[in-house]
Design an enzyme around this catalytic site. Sequence first.
Site, PDB file in Angstrom:
ATOM      1  N   HIS A 244       1.016  -1.241   0.179  1.00 41.38           N
ATOM      2  CA  HIS A 244       0.088  -0.071  -0.453  1.00 41.38           C
ATOM      3  C   HIS A 244       0.799   0.970  -0.210  1.00 41.38           C
ATOM      4  CE1 HIS A 244      -2.341   2.793   1.775  1.00 41.38           C
ATOM      5  NE2 HIS A 244      -3.893   1.790   1.012  1.00 41.38           N
TER       6      HIS A 244
ATOM      7  N   MET B 186      -7.817  10.977  -7.438  1.00 43.21           N
ATOM      8  CA  MET B 186      -9.768  10.022  -7.986  1.00 43.21           C
ATOM      9  C   MET B 186      -9.250   8.034  -7.344  1.00 43.21           C
ATOM     10  SD  MET B 186     -11.000   9.794 -11.445  1.00 43.21           S
ATOM     11  CE  MET B 186     -11.964   8.300 -11.368  1.00 43.21           C
TER      12      MET B 186
ATOM     13  N   LYS C 217     -18.177   2.786 -16.969  1.00 43.96           N
ATOM     14  CA  LYS C 217     -17.205   3.727 -17.339  1.00 43.96           C
ATOM     15  C   LYS C 217     -15.762   3.796 -15.806  1.00 43.96           C
ATOM     16  CE  LYS C 217     -19.268   7.162 -20.252  1.00 43.96           C
ATOM     17  NZ  LYS C 217     -19.140   8.427 -20.597  1.00 43.96           N
TER      18      LYS C 217
END
Lengths: 352, 352
Positions: B122, B181, B232
């Site tokens: 991570h 995002m 999408k």
Amino acid sequence: MSVSTTLRVEKEKLEQYVMEVFQAAGLSEEHSSIVAKHLVLANLRGIDSHGVSRVEIYTKRLDLGVTEKKSKVNVVKESPASMLIDGGNGLGIVLATKGMEIAVKKAKETGIAVVGIKDSSHCGMLADYTMYAAKHDCIALATTNAPSSMAPWGGKVGYFGTNPFSYGIPAGIEHDIIFDMATSVVARGKITLARKNNQSIPLGWAITKEGRPTTDPFEAADGLVLPVGGPKGYGLAFLMEVLSGLLTGAAFGPYIASLYKDLDRSQNVGQFFLVMRADLFEELEQFKERMDQMIREIRNIPLAEGFEKIYLPGEIELETTVERQTSGIPLSVNILNELEAVGRRYGVRYSL
Amino acid sequence: MSVSTTLRVEKEKLEQYVMEVFQAAGLSEEHSSIVAKHLVLANLRGIDSHGVSRVEIYTKRLDLGVTEKKSKVNVVKESPASMLIDGGNGLGIVLATKGMEIAVKKAKETGIAVVGIKDSSHCGMLADYTMYAAKHDCIALATTNAPSSMAPWGGKVGYFGTNPFSYGIPAGIEHDIIFDMATSVVARGKITLARKNNQSIPLGWAITKEGRPTTDPFEAADGLVLPVGGPKGYGLAFLMEVLSGLLTGAAFGPYIASLYKDLDRSQNVGQFFLVMRADLFEELEQFKERMDQMIREIRNIPLAEGFEKIYLPGEIELETTVERQTSGIPLSVNILNELEAVGRRYGVRYSL
């Protein structure tokens, strides 16, 4: 509004007729073939908004001299891994086809390459270019900017185009993965097509110029489309604008001329292609095996309620292609009349 | 559920304490500093899901030996424009920081460069890495894959992670544009944080493992997040998986170990960084002037109803940073207790 009648047309016939039209409009045989194949491919894939419904406007711009009949690759700047092309206001489809070929050739040599095109015009369906790269064992990202039709998130006046983004990834035994999306909820071409076919559009696609939701494609065409996922689609459209427009030196935002409305000047659209060899890090066979594995695993995932199948990105377009190759391409009478009229302008015998 | 009390903590104090904790956990001074600065930067930007709330799990994995204390850049394959790094199961934040530094250095020389990292873990908030590139006059795209928590569109079992995507673009007088995002509606870390803070989550973020919509962060953590914009977001998550996982040779899809649940094995996450010089095609000054122009024009667009300001991508995070640098970083008592407990484990004096 009523849905107009559609007829089925054979792929080969359509390609031949469109090619003849572009040759009659002054394009070389090679370039006419590129454009005809591109537009018919869009129809085959079910992306009718980017198919032969564009013949009328493309030829009109060629006739008016606001798009050049000779599309030339003028190299402005070049390095082993990059090329900036000045499109000299040629046809976007021809320039983008050449641009992607160069990007793939360069990526084959250097591992990764970028090609930018400025002073280009509407380049049709991006998937055509990323498919080419995938066929050549490369991963490709492609984008273009477009005439202003989408407000930044929170605004009510257009700035960005629908700024589409496509990628292509080669697989092994499975089909290559080809994805193509507008950063708006839908591509603007779908609104144009609905207008031509007298169909209403779903709520949520667009707002009127006063900012009111609408199902009328005429109101929508004068209004704005909405970014997908709100601020996320806005952020993606921003990136596509930078890569296509600001990086290449093409126009950006509201300075791009409209394909349909600005018949007195060139569009100055920009295109951006990034290509990597799929075997940049791993062996090609290994990469493809892993792609095949992922594709099969995704296909076998249990279905959510209301779904009948899990589609891979681009798989709907692939199924449509297979169906239309067999049964023909459905075209509305409106579009067929338009194609006939364009042919008549150049004395091309209508053969559809 | 009640919202827990929050206290404000000075940025410098927090950074110092977190750094001491990581040093005590066995990291070098340099690496402790990288991780502490990264986590506190996330909190400063308001991305609390990727901030110091991660100290507990990172140190736990270091203690258990499922993340290596020494993070080394092992070069597997290199060309002038690319590098594949084997992260050797080190700390993702350290590896990604080094990876982006290398990508920028290479891009400065060749114009464009790609760095992939496999066997990583991570790596926190991608924006940290793209900010670095933008500061060095480069455009950067960054992505990573993540433990399975999102179904392909149409499925009801998880395959992809929230597979985030970030870009950084340098501006001139205006601030650089930094966008970050998740390809899901929200980042999974926001659900984890809501759980730690006893807050409910909005409908539409996630579904339970039975496929039912939920506002309970505990149910959501056991369930799935939804892709942004349906097909999408799914298509974007697919691309991020290929770039981070399949291209680099890292694990992909369900084969990535969970940061929280799989405490017996390494994650084998992959990261992918693509960096281009902003002056690849145009002069740097010209590029930056055009960026500034676009930023100002966007800011001046008339507001849609219900909005008070048009934010540039990343501008909310910038405003939060300014505010938190002055007023301190708000941390819940739960998180502070957790940080104190971690310090106690290593005999680090609690100083917040």
